[in-house]
Design a protein around this motif. Structure first.
Motif, PDB file in Angstrom:
ATOM      1  N   LEU A  70       1.498  -1.612  -0.374  1.00  0.00           N
ATOM      2  CA  LEU A  70      -0.149   0.396   0.169  1.00  0.00           C
ATOM      3  C   LEU A  70       1.162   1.181  -0.084  1.00  0.00           C
ATOM      4  O   LEU A  70       1.528   1.378   0.532  1.00  0.00           O
ATOM      5  CB  LEU A  70      -1.241   0.196   1.342  1.00  0.00           C
ATOM      6  CG  LEU A  70      -1.915  -0.826   1.199  1.00  0.00           C
ATOM      7  CD1 LEU A  70      -2.918  -1.580   2.383  1.00  0.00           C
ATOM      8  CD2 LEU A  70      -3.043  -0.908   0.189  1.00  0.00           C
ATOM      9  N   ILE A  71       0.525   2.322  -0.965  1.00  0.00           N
ATOM     10  CA  ILE A  71       1.444   3.616  -0.995  1.00  0.00           C
ATOM     11  C   ILE A  71       0.120   4.558  -1.294  1.00  0.00           C
ATOM     12  O   ILE A  71      -0.838   4.253  -1.746  1.00  0.00           O
ATOM     13  CB  ILE A  71       1.852   3.567  -2.371  1.00  0.00           C
ATOM     14  CG1 ILE A  71       3.252   2.310  -2.426  1.00  0.00           C
ATOM     15  CG2 ILE A  71       3.399   4.757  -2.336  1.00  0.00           C
ATOM     16  CD1 ILE A  71       4.075   2.214  -3.923  1.00  0.00           C
ATOM     17  N   PRO A  72       0.027   5.518  -0.306  1.00  0.00           N
ATOM     18  CA  PRO A  72      -0.781   6.350   0.154  1.00  0.00           C
ATOM     19  C   PRO A  72      -0.166   7.488  -1.187  1.00  0.00           C
ATOM     20  O   PRO A  72       0.410   7.644  -1.814  1.00  0.00           O
ATOM     21  CB  PRO A  72       0.033   7.570   1.182  1.00  0.00           C
ATOM     22  CG  PRO A  72       0.807   6.432   1.643  1.00  0.00           C
ATOM     23  CD  PRO A  72       1.971   5.728   1.378  1.00  0.00           C
ATOM     24  N   GLU A  89      -3.181   3.566 -14.609  1.00  0.00           N
ATOM     25  CA  GLU A  89      -3.443   2.118 -14.579  1.00  0.00           C
ATOM     26  C   GLU A  89      -2.816   1.347 -12.815  1.00  0.00           C
ATOM     27  O   GLU A  89      -3.013   0.444 -12.186  1.00  0.00           O
ATOM     28  CB  GLU A  89      -2.578   1.219 -15.098  1.00  0.00           C
ATOM     29  CG  GLU A  89      -0.597   1.683 -15.442  1.00  0.00           C
ATOM     30  CD  GLU A  89      -0.131   1.142 -16.383  1.00  0.00           C
ATOM     31  OE1 GLU A  89       0.807  -0.077 -15.420  1.00  0.00           O
ATOM     32  OE2 GLU A  89      -0.151   1.105 -17.820  1.00  0.00           O
ATOM     33  N   ILE A  90      -3.606   2.747 -12.484  1.00  0.00           N
ATOM     34  CA  ILE A  90      -3.307   2.141 -10.642  1.00  0.00           C
ATOM     35  C   ILE A  90      -4.993   1.198 -10.265  1.00  0.00           C
ATOM     36  O   ILE A  90      -5.793   2.180 -10.087  1.00  0.00           O
ATOM     37  CB  ILE A  90      -2.956   3.368  -9.895  1.00  0.00           C
ATOM     38  CG1 ILE A  90      -1.947   3.835 -10.280  1.00  0.00           C
ATOM     39  CG2 ILE A  90      -3.002   3.368  -8.440  1.00  0.00           C
ATOM     40  CD1 ILE A  90      -0.380   3.370  -9.095  1.00  0.00           C
ATOM     41  N   PHE A  91      -4.498   0.621  -9.465  1.00  0.00           N
ATOM     42  CA  PHE A  91      -6.078   0.256  -8.185  1.00  0.00           C
ATOM     43  C   PHE A  91      -5.536   1.083  -6.898  1.00  0.00           C
ATOM     44  O   PHE A  91      -4.956   0.811  -6.847  1.00  0.00           O
ATOM     45  CB  PHE A  91      -5.210  -1.813  -7.869  1.00  0.00           C
ATOM     46  CG  PHE A  91      -6.092  -2.670  -9.189  1.00  0.00           C
ATOM     47  CD1 PHE A  91      -7.457  -2.222  -9.705  1.00  0.00           C
ATOM     48  CD2 PHE A  91      -5.714  -2.999  -9.492  1.00  0.00           C
ATOM     49  CE1 PHE A  91      -7.691  -2.825 -10.826  1.00  0.00           C
ATOM     50  CE2 PHE A  91      -5.105  -3.772 -10.937  1.00  0.00           C
ATOM     51  CZ  PHE A  91      -7.001  -3.962 -10.916  1.00  0.00           C
ATOM     52  N   TRP A  92      -7.032   1.157  -6.744  1.00  0.00           N
ATOM     53  CA  TRP A  92      -6.895   2.503  -5.608  1.00  0.00           C
ATOM     54  C   TRP A  92      -7.850   2.271  -4.438  1.00  0.00           C
ATOM     55  O   TRP A  92      -9.028   1.681  -4.949  1.00  0.00           O
ATOM     56  CB  TRP A  92      -7.701   4.035  -6.352  1.00  0.00           C
ATOM     57  CG  TRP A  92      -6.655   4.845  -6.527  1.00  0.00           C
ATOM     58  CD1 TRP A  92      -7.374   5.375  -7.887  1.00  0.00           C
ATOM     59  CD2 TRP A  92      -5.616   5.513  -6.268  1.00  0.00           C
ATOM     60  NE1 TRP A  92      -5.949   5.964  -8.466  1.00  0.00           N
ATOM     61  CE2 TRP A  92      -5.164   5.658  -8.134  1.00  0.00           C
ATOM     62  CE3 TRP A  92      -5.200   5.326  -5.022  1.00  0.00           C
ATOM     63  CZ2 TRP A  92      -4.034   7.045  -7.382  1.00  0.00           C
ATOM     64  CZ3 TRP A  92      -3.612   5.961  -5.596  1.00  0.00           C
ATOM     65  CH2 TRP A  92      -3.267   6.590  -6.303  1.00  0.00           C
ATOM     66  N   VAL A  93      -6.698   1.731  -3.119  1.00  0.00           N
ATOM     67  CA  VAL A  93      -8.445   1.289  -1.982  1.00  0.00           C
ATOM     68  C   VAL A  93      -8.753   1.806  -1.714  1.00  0.00           C
ATOM     69  O   VAL A  93      -8.009   3.421  -1.661  1.00  0.00           O
ATOM     70  CB  VAL A  93      -7.598   0.436  -1.235  1.00  0.00           C
ATOM     71  CG1 VAL A  93      -8.146   0.414  -0.218  1.00  0.00           C
ATOM     72  CG2 VAL A  93      -6.155  -0.443  -1.395  1.00  0.00           C
ATOM     73  N   THR A  94     -10.279   2.637  -1.969  1.00  0.00           N
ATOM     74  CA  THR A  94     -10.939   3.891  -1.210  1.00  0.00           C
ATOM     75  C   THR A  94     -11.582   3.408  -0.441  1.00  0.00           C
ATOM     76  O   THR A  94     -11.933   4.060   0.496  1.00  0.00           O
ATOM     77  CB  THR A  94     -11.719   4.066  -2.871  1.00  0.00           C
ATOM     78  OG1 THR A  94     -12.503   3.332  -2.204  1.00  0.00           O
ATOM     79  CG2 THR A  94     -11.113   4.579  -3.518  1.00  0.00           C
ATOM     80  N   ARG A  95     -12.051   2.272   0.514  1.00  0.00           N
ATOM     81  CA  ARG A  95     -12.452   2.033   1.584  1.00  0.00           C
ATOM     82  C   ARG A  95     -12.184   1.125   2.781  1.00  0.00           C
ATOM     83  O   ARG A  95     -11.008   0.075   2.148  1.00  0.00           O
ATOM     84  CB  ARG A  95     -14.135   1.478   0.612  1.00  0.00           C
ATOM     85  CG  ARG A  95     -14.443   2.128   0.317  1.00  0.00           C
ATOM     86  CD  ARG A  95     -16.131   1.864  -0.022  1.00  0.00           C
ATOM     87  NE  ARG A  95     -17.437   1.855   1.114  1.00  0.00           N
ATOM     88  CZ  ARG A  95     -17.277   3.275   0.911  1.00  0.00           C
ATOM     89  NH1 ARG A  95     -17.702   4.388   0.394  1.00  0.00           N
ATOM     90  NH2 ARG A  95     -18.281   2.791   1.947  1.00  0.00           N
ATOM     91  N   LEU A 105      -4.980   4.981  -1.143  1.00  0.00           N
ATOM     92  CA  LEU A 105      -3.664   3.837  -1.105  1.00  0.00           C
ATOM     93  C   LEU A 105      -4.244   3.154  -2.414  1.00  0.00           C
ATOM     94  O   LEU A 105      -5.380   2.534  -2.871  1.00  0.00           O
ATOM     95  CB  LEU A 105      -4.182   3.044   0.176  1.00  0.00           C
ATOM     96  CG  LEU A 105      -4.338   3.790   1.534  1.00  0.00           C
ATOM     97  CD1 LEU A 105      -4.677   1.970   2.536  1.00  0.00           C
ATOM     98  CD2 LEU A 105      -3.863   4.631   1.667  1.00  0.00           C
ATOM     99  N   LEU A 107      -2.278   0.055  -4.685  1.00  0.00           N
ATOM    100  CA  LEU A 107      -1.278  -0.866  -4.690  1.00  0.00           C
ATOM    101  C   LEU A 107      -0.409  -0.589  -5.641  1.00  0.00           C
ATOM    102  O   LEU A 107      -0.456   0.020  -7.304  1.00  0.00           O
ATOM    103  CB  LEU A 107      -2.727  -2.085  -5.405  1.00  0.00           C
ATOM    104  CG  LEU A 107      -3.791  -2.066  -4.928  1.00  0.00           C
ATOM    105  CD1 LEU A 107      -4.183  -3.733  -5.722  1.00  0.00           C
ATOM    106  CD2 LEU A 107      -3.359  -2.644  -3.115  1.00  0.00           C
ATOM    107  N   ARG A 108       1.005  -0.930  -5.515  1.00  0.00           N
ATOM    108  CA  ARG A 108       1.529  -0.724  -5.521  1.00  0.00           C
ATOM    109  C   ARG A 108       1.986  -0.801  -7.107  1.00  0.00           C
ATOM    110  O   ARG A 108       1.614  -2.204  -7.637  1.00  0.00           O
ATOM    111  CB  ARG A 108       3.467  -1.278  -4.843  1.00  0.00           C
ATOM    112  CG  ARG A 108       3.022  -2.258  -5.296  1.00  0.00           C
ATOM    113  CD  ARG A 108       4.436  -2.935  -3.678  1.00  0.00           C
ATOM    114  NE  ARG A 108       4.137  -4.518  -3.993  1.00  0.00           N
ATOM    115  CZ  ARG A 108       4.146  -5.019  -2.936  1.00  0.00           C
ATOM    116  NH1 ARG A 108       5.266  -5.062  -2.252  1.00  0.00           N
ATOM    117  NH2 ARG A 108       4.000  -6.231  -2.127  1.00  0.00           N
ATOM    118  N   SER A 142      -3.605  -1.450 -13.270  1.00  0.00           N
ATOM    119  CA  SER A 142      -4.648  -2.065 -14.276  1.00  0.00           C
ATOM    120  C   SER A 142      -5.100  -1.853 -15.673  1.00  0.00           C
ATOM    121  O   SER A 142      -5.464  -1.045 -16.270  1.00  0.00           O
ATOM    122  CB  SER A 142      -5.423  -1.143 -13.148  1.00  0.00           C
ATOM    123  OG  SER A 142      -7.245  -0.975 -14.048  1.00  0.00           O
TER     124      SER A 142
END
Lengths: 479, 479
Positions: A70-72, A89-95, A105, A107-108, A142
């Motif tokens: 995880l990268i902020p 192409e970044i996957f984003w964690v939002t929840r 955050l 995903l690297r 992505s």
């Protein structure tokens, strides 16, 4: 794979998918597209391949570490070129659970922006440098392009990335050369042929001063990038304010490099050495280096053949080889041959009634399917000799096939037809971006870049603008 | 750690954070809370610890695999108990690049729901069973509780999870026993003491028939769960429709188990064996098993001491030990002692002028700080003997400390005071959930469960309802 050129592309892709599935290298039936599973057999190959790579890196003083996935978002955005290129192409964690996160955050997609904030804390003085670390991790992209097992994945589960920091640009340059040497040795161990090119400006790693890439060629005539080495200069250290104290008491930004290899190396192994019978594994990374198959017609013969097989297995194992006896009762020797050929076991040892009577065994090489007999007492020496010959043979065969497919031509038309034949083509180029783009456009190919040892070498005129050429630039169809 | 009980909790936590940082085990200054980095030294410990665990699993036929991190929401939701429990702590990937994903992807909190859809494709017949696989991966939990380095993380980077499938419930039971044996051996190798309890119904793994847990105790008197083994029955196989063909031609759902160990084992190593000087590592997982320090006053002495040091290092390395010579010029021997004690190196070898003159070396044990001299020719034998004694000594010391802290009492008041003394307490319990909850509430502790070998053993009356007790139930403060 002896198929006509016109049918290559389609056939190779089908062959590839079948082979990785049937041999147990990679399980691609996962409920997310572009994401797969390493089953036990593939996992073992992966382990041996990584062991070689780790050994080479550690020999040169790289130490293994492990950074988070995880990268902020804030950190990912610090280097502006970097985020611009990866943004799509970044996957984003939002929840997290049922709550929205206050900061997204990532995903690297690669770890420069995870590593730099920690280096900032760890590097104080010039005595902390050089710093050389590596990790083997999963990375996420992505991708919008069609995914392909082991080659274009949305979750890459085998990314070996090295990161280094240095006091000067020259030291970073030296590190780039060391990385190239390590990768060359690594691919040599696996018998994978390659060319090393400096990528054109428009295709370098986002945030790099320049990028060097290792490319190989798959049987369908498409180039596969299998390794990259980036000189990052001070781009990341400035963005993250990573400085060191010089002996003269002043602070300077560190110079960094990074270089990576992914599971594409396994794709190359499979694609380059394999044949219609299945995998052909270089002995160094074969989970089973020699399979012993007892052959018998009566129960009494079975007993004797199995006993001899186990004796030979014990001897070879004792001497450090990875050996297995296939004494399954419910399938025929022919089925066993087929099974282990599919799995790419380099050497088969058959023990039949005639062998037993004469105190001999029968050997069969996977690469050439050559078959011969040796005396029982000579088995170990013969196995060692054959495994070495197989390693060497695979490498030579692959290199000779590869070299035949690199051609140098002077004009667009010849280039076009060579590319359509699945070759890597070198054409004279003035070095300007616009001509590079036009080459890619007109030949529907990619510019790989120029030979790192021979950057300015061209004779004649640029294939596009006809002005004086500076380089022979390499072009090809790519994955 | 000789500190008064009242100050334990605070002091131990500070000590722990300092020690993992100062010794280079874990870098916790990452810009996301509850997420950390394995620096080189910690990574090496992690590697040796995992090697022991992998060896034990593979000896019993488990094969390593690697499944993806990403799990489609639909699959995570298939087992209803499972999702209900994890719902609050799942990290959700909702965007790829600038697009919203059509289906949310979970970052695995554990891998049952990633593995089952693939097992469904791979398991056909009873001959495919038992199936025993494991992987070492990162898992994610968006914890609301305060994070703690190595102990409560939001990205757990070292999760060894095993998954098995069987034909019958009894086979799954047998597998649970095998898993318990493997884990017991593993913790024994590391000298980590444990109790094995069957978790109460309300604290079992979400989707399990029952959960067995390994618990240890840290010096602050809090129990740390360090391993769990779950019998999942047919809960997951029914949710994912994983069946096999029986010899009689009928299909049945498979029975599955899963069991896991995380980097908490490293937290236990650090917390249980460490002291005021820093880490104390069991020799089997020490990156440096013996540090050799030349001691000298003149340049001539330096030459001779370093030569002797290198000679001994070469001999010990040649015999398979992990040895290092610290011949740094810029720091004193005292600073070197301090440095390597902090890093927990089990055995120090000093070579000073007097040692050289008398053909001896000085040895110092890290665990006891005991110091003695042996003749140069006996170094190897003495080192081996000492390392074995250290392994044994650490284990015995830890177990004896641990056993003293398990007490059996009959009433709430005694239980309360024992818990406040940092003990694991066994109290008589009727077995009913409501009494279990009241124990937890009234003593602000957690119910760990009952001894797996002695489930129904209680005398006297339940500490809450005073009805006949069925079990002695274990309770403690926990992490």
């Amino acid at each position: 794979m002896k198929v006509s050129r016109e049918r290559w592309s389609k056939e190779f892709r089908d062959w590839f998918r079948d082979i990785i599935f049937n041999s147990g290298v990679y399980e691609y039936r996962y409920p997310i597209k572009g994401v797969g599973v390493w089953p036990p057999y593939g996992m073992k190959i992966r382990r041996y391949v990584l062991n070689i790579l780790k050994g080479l890196l550690e020999e040169k003083g790289h130490e293994e570490v492990l950074f988070p996935t995880l990268i902020p978002e804030e950190f990912l955005r610090k280097e502006s070129e970097h985020i611009r290129s990866f943004e799509e192409e970044i996957f984003w964690v939002t929840r997290g659970g049922k709550e929205a996160l206050t900061q997204r955050l990532a995903l690297r997609p690669t770890s420069e922006t995870a590593i730099m904030p920690v280096l900032k804390l760890c590097i104080k003085s010039h005595t902390d440098l050089p710093l050389k670390i590596y990790q083997v991790v999963n990375i996420f992209r992505s991708e919008t392009k069609a995914p392909h097992p082991l080659i274009r994945l949305r979750e890459v589960t085998t990314f070996k990335e090295a990161h280094t920091a240095h006091t000067t640009f020259e030291e970073a340059e030296k590190q780039v050369r060391e990385a190239i040497e390590i990768y060359a040795k690594f691919f040599d161990e696996l018998g994978i042929p390659y060319i090393i090119s400096k990528r054109p400006e428009w295709d370098k790693f986002a945030g790099a001063v320049y990028t060097i890439a290792f490319d190989t060629l798959l049987p369908d005539g498409r180039v596969l990038q299998i390794g990259t080495v980036h000189n990052l200069g001070q781009n990341f250290s400035k963005a993250f304010e990573v400085t060191y104290l010089k002996p003269d008491g002043k602070h300077e930004y560190v110079y960094t490099t990074s270089y990576g290899i992914s599971e594409r190396v396994i794709a190359a192994l499979v694609g380059i050495h394999g044949d219609d019978h299945g995998l052909v594994l270089p002995p160094k990374v074969a989970p089973v280096q020699s399979i012993i198959i007892p052959i018998y017609y009566t129960e009494e013969e079975r007993g004797r053949a199995c006993e001899e097989a186990r004796g030979i297995a014990a001897e070879l194992k004792g001497k450090g080889l990875r050996v297995k006896v296939d004494d399954r009762k419910d399938i025929t020797p022919g089925e066993k041959f087929y099974f282990w050929e599919m799995k790419g076991v380099p050497l088969r040892i058959e023990i039949g009634p005639k062998d037993l009577k004469e105190g001999k065994v029968t050997l069969v090489r996977r690469d050439s399917l050559e078959r011969w007999r040796v005396r029982r007492e000579e088995v170990y020496e013969e196995v060692i000799k054959s495994l070495n010959e197989i390693s060497k043979g695979l490498r030579e065969r692959a290199w000779s096939w590869f070299k035949e497919r690199i051609v140098r031509v002077g004009g667009l038309e010849e280039a076009d037809s060579a590319i359509r034949e699945g070759k890597i083509v070198e054409v004279p180029w003035c070095g300007r971006e616009e001509c590079g783009f036009r080459i890619e456009e007109q030949l529907t190919c990619k510019v790989l870049g120029v030979d790192i040892n021979e950057e300015e070498n061209a004779e004649g005129a640029c294939v596009i603008c006809r002005k004086d050429a500076r380089h022979y630039v390499r072009i090809a169809k790519t994955y």
